[in-house]
Design a protein around this motif. Structure first.
Motif, short mmCIF file in Angstrom:
data_model
loop_
_atom_site.label_atom_id
_atom_site.label_comp_id
_atom_site.label_asym_id
_atom_site.label_seq_id
_atom_site.Cartn_x
_atom_site.Cartn_y
_atom_site.Cartn_z
N ALA A 28 28.60 9.31 76.02
CA ALA A 28 27.88 8.57 76.97
C ALA A 28 26.47 8.42 76.73
N LEU A 29 25.95 9.60 76.31
CA LEU A 29 24.22 9.87 75.94
C LEU A 29 24.09 9.02 74.76
N ASP A 68 23.74 -0.45 69.15
CA ASP A 68 25.05 0.25 68.27
C ASP A 68 26.17 -0.14 68.83
N ALA A 69 26.88 -1.14 68.44
CA ALA A 69 28.14 -1.32 69.15
C ALA A 69 29.15 -0.33 68.83
N ARG A 116 33.17 3.54 71.06
CA ARG A 116 33.39 4.95 71.09
C ARG A 116 33.70 5.19 72.49
N VAL A 117 32.83 4.89 73.27
CA VAL A 117 33.15 5.13 74.75
C VAL A 117 34.24 4.25 75.40
N ARG A 118 34.40 3.06 75.06
CA ARG A 118 35.62 2.33 75.38
C ARG A 118 37.06 2.87 74.97
N MET A 131 36.72 -2.78 65.80
CA MET A 131 36.17 -3.96 66.04
C MET A 131 34.85 -3.97 66.91
N MET A 132 34.08 -4.82 66.49
CA MET A 132 32.86 -5.19 67.31
C MET A 132 33.02 -5.76 68.77
#
Lengths: 157, 159
Positions: free
Chosen positions: A96-97, A108-109, A114-116, B1-2
């Motif tokens: 999260a941070l 930074d997609a 990562r969070v998803r 995946m973006m």
């Protein structure tokens, strides 16, 4: 000192100033804040960490010194977050941070993905929307001159 | 995946996104500022942040000469702007780079031109614009070009 005054002279809140000069915008702001606050209150820790991270970007001293009591984020944790010392954080909080850093520093997609992946879409969206609010309205507080003259740590809730 | 779309955010947090959309629409299209003023501020913010993800879209109606004015705020000399727009862009620059540098006199000058409603709405709009630009950059989001009927389309569009 507020650059625009509220209807009540002693009211130096953002809501008071907006209600005095742009009441429909103030009402719409509440329409965004209310469901987000309800979502945040269900699990306040990560949004609180991100709110404080956003305050480092906006420079909002009101925001920086506000503490949401229910979030149970202690001062040592806040100092570690401000120092980008993430070693002591749980993996979820660290992700999260990093999302907060991506939002504040220019994207930074992979941090989003990562969070998803770790926390799910509901949490990822909640955190991003909390960042939208914190950055936008932290800057609004500063720009309207609504920071206290002598900021002190204030705990709410 | 973006993450190339914002639709998943609207699906995941529909009430919050609906509230944000309504706030954006009221701020941009509630009649608080002349058409195009907030859009110019928004484009300037994207340029200053060096993200410029949302430059191709339009969140509200703009005047016929908007594109030439927009080119000035992103690549030209601000001396070529009319004085009221120059004032707006000067405020935008302060907002993005040093919001603490905004003082009573600056806000009073804006209020004299746009009214206190316009001044307050411009400040809220700048906050939203900065956050939307940062959100788009974080998601690596590139919306399609053209005017949006509502900012709800921002959360429903995809590549």
């Amino acid at each position: 000192m507020p650059h625009l005054t509220a209807t009540e002279p002693d009211d130096i809140s953002m809501l008071g100033v907006l209600q005095a000069h742009a009441p429909t915008v103030a009402a719409a702001r509440e329409g965004f804040f209310a469901p987000l606050s309800e979502s945040v209150s269900a699990a306040p820790r990560r949004p609180e960490l991100l709110r404080l991270r956003a305050a480092e970007l906006t420079g909002c001293t009101l925001c920086r010194n506000l503490r949401m009591g229910a979030a149970d984020v202690d001062e040592d944790t806040i100092e570690a977050m401000r120092g980008h010392d993430l070693a002591g954080f749980e993996a979820d909080d660290e992700a999260a941070l990093e999302l907060g850093d991506a939002f504040c520093a220019g994207g930074d997609a992979e941090a989003v993905e990562r969070v998803r992946a770790m926390l799910g879409d509901q949490e990822a969206a909640r955190l991003l929307l909390a960042l939208v609010k914190a950055v936008a309205f932290g800057k609004v507080v500063v720009a309207l001159g609504l920071e206290p003259a002598q900021p002190t740590i204030t705990v709410v809730g | 995946m973006m993450s190339a779309t914002m639709k998943w955010m609207a699906d995941a947090q529909p009430e919050v996104v609906a509230g944000l959309v309504a706030l954006i629409d009221e701020t941009w299209n509630g009649g608080h500022l002349p058409p195009g003023v907030l859009e110019l501020a928004r484009l300037r913010i994207g340029w200053l942040l060096d993200t410029a993800r949302l430059q191709a879209m339009r969140l509200g109606p703009v005047p016929d000469d908007f594109d030439s004015t927009a080119a000035i705020v992103t690549t030209g000399s601000l001396d070529d702007l009319p004085i009221d727009l120059r004032m707006v862009i000067t405020l935008v620059d302060h907002f993005v780079m040093d919001a603490h540098g905004i003082d009573d006199a600056t806000v009073a000058e804006l209020a004299a031109v746009f009214g206190t409603s316009g001044a307050a709405t411009l400040v809220v709009g700048m906050g939203l614009a900065e956050s939307l630009e940062r959100l788009a950059a974080t998601l690596d989001f590139h919306p399609v070009e053209g005017p949006l009927a509502s900012s709800a389309e921002l959360f429903g569009r995809s590549l």
